[in-house]
Design a protein around this motif. Sequence first.
Motif, PDB file in Angstrom:
ATOM      1  N   ARG A 100       0.874  -1.177   0.000  1.00  0.00           N
ATOM      2  CA  ARG A 100       0.000   0.000   0.000  1.00  0.00           C
ATOM      3  C   ARG A 100       0.907   1.221   0.000  1.00  0.00           C
ATOM      4  N   THR A 101       0.764   2.053  -1.030  1.00  0.00           N
ATOM      5  CA  THR A 101       1.593   3.244  -1.150  1.00  0.00           C
ATOM      6  C   THR A 101       0.698   4.471  -1.189  1.00  0.00           C
ATOM      7  N   VAL A 102       0.979   5.419  -0.321  1.00  0.00           N
ATOM      8  CA  VAL A 102       0.238   6.680  -0.315  1.00  0.00           C
ATOM      9  C   VAL A 102       0.964   7.643  -1.242  1.00  0.00           C
ATOM     10  N   ILE A 103       0.242   8.159  -2.229  1.00  0.00           N
ATOM     11  CA  ILE A 103       0.792   9.098  -3.208  1.00  0.00           C
ATOM     12  C   ILE A 103       0.459  10.506  -2.715  1.00  0.00           C
ATOM     13  N   PRO A 104       1.485  11.290  -2.393  1.00  0.00           N
ATOM     14  CA  PRO A 104       1.237  12.628  -1.828  1.00  0.00           C
ATOM     15  C   PRO A 104       0.829  13.643  -2.899  1.00  0.00           C
ATOM     16  N   GLU A 105      -0.401  13.500  -3.379  1.00  0.00           N
ATOM     17  CA  GLU A 105      -0.983  14.440  -4.331  1.00  0.00           C
ATOM     18  C   GLU A 105      -2.152  15.127  -3.651  1.00  0.00           C
ATOM     19  N   THR A 106      -2.757  16.046  -4.356  1.00  0.00           N
ATOM     20  CA  THR A 106      -3.979  16.647  -3.853  1.00  0.00           C
ATOM     21  C   THR A 106      -5.102  16.265  -4.786  1.00  0.00           C
ATOM     22  N   PRO A 107      -6.074  15.506  -4.364  1.00  0.00           N
ATOM     23  CA  PRO A 107      -6.171  14.865  -3.051  1.00  0.00           C
ATOM     24  C   PRO A 107      -5.208  13.675  -2.947  1.00  0.00           C
ATOM     25  N   ILE A 108      -4.929  13.281  -1.710  1.00  0.00           N
ATOM     26  CA  ILE A 108      -4.028  12.152  -1.462  1.00  0.00           C
ATOM     27  C   ILE A 108      -4.632  10.897  -2.076  1.00  0.00           C
ATOM     28  N   ARG A 109      -3.773  10.118  -2.712  1.00  0.00           N
ATOM     29  CA  ARG A 109      -4.196   8.909  -3.400  1.00  0.00           C
ATOM     30  C   ARG A 109      -3.461   7.719  -2.792  1.00  0.00           C
ATOM     31  N   THR A 110      -4.116   6.561  -2.757  1.00  0.00           N
ATOM     32  CA  THR A 110      -3.509   5.328  -2.276  1.00  0.00           C
ATOM     33  C   THR A 110      -3.469   4.335  -3.421  1.00  0.00           C
ATOM     34  N   GLU A 111      -2.325   3.708  -3.592  1.00  0.00           N
ATOM     35  CA  GLU A 111      -2.148   2.742  -4.671  1.00  0.00           C
ATOM     36  C   GLU A 111      -1.775   1.387  -4.068  1.00  0.00           C
ATOM     37  N   TYR A 112      -2.372   0.338  -4.617  1.00  0.00           N
ATOM     38  CA  TYR A 112      -2.125  -1.018  -4.148  1.00  0.00           C
ATOM     39  C   TYR A 112      -1.439  -1.811  -5.257  1.00  0.00           C
TER      40      TYR A 112
END
Length: 110
Positions: free
Chosen positions: A68-80
């Motif tokens: 699980r990787t949190v992508i620090p964008e706006t809005p925050i995105r999570t990638e699996y």
Amino acid sequence: MLTKEELPPCPVATCFQLFGNKWKIYIIQQLINQPMGFNALHRAIPGISQKVLSSNLKEMDAAGLITRTVIPETPIRTEYALSELGHSLMPIIDSLVEWGTDYQQLVRNS
């Protein structure tokens, strides 16, 4: 990862505990080729609720099957994505696909 205390005595039961429900298999199939975000996974798996998807992703992450990787964008995105351990399930899943295909053909031809 499961703890030593959580390991069932039967190796097959261990497999079912880690990836034995239908939703986890569907999630693995979706993540085989590419990482996906939560909403993309939800759209790609017909019939799964957001709550069930979220619960299964948490369990699979804790077991080490996915990352699980949190992508620090706006809005925050999570990638699996499938982890190395998750990718090691592919021969098993390929065998299930082959067996299921053969069974379907047997039923259709009977």
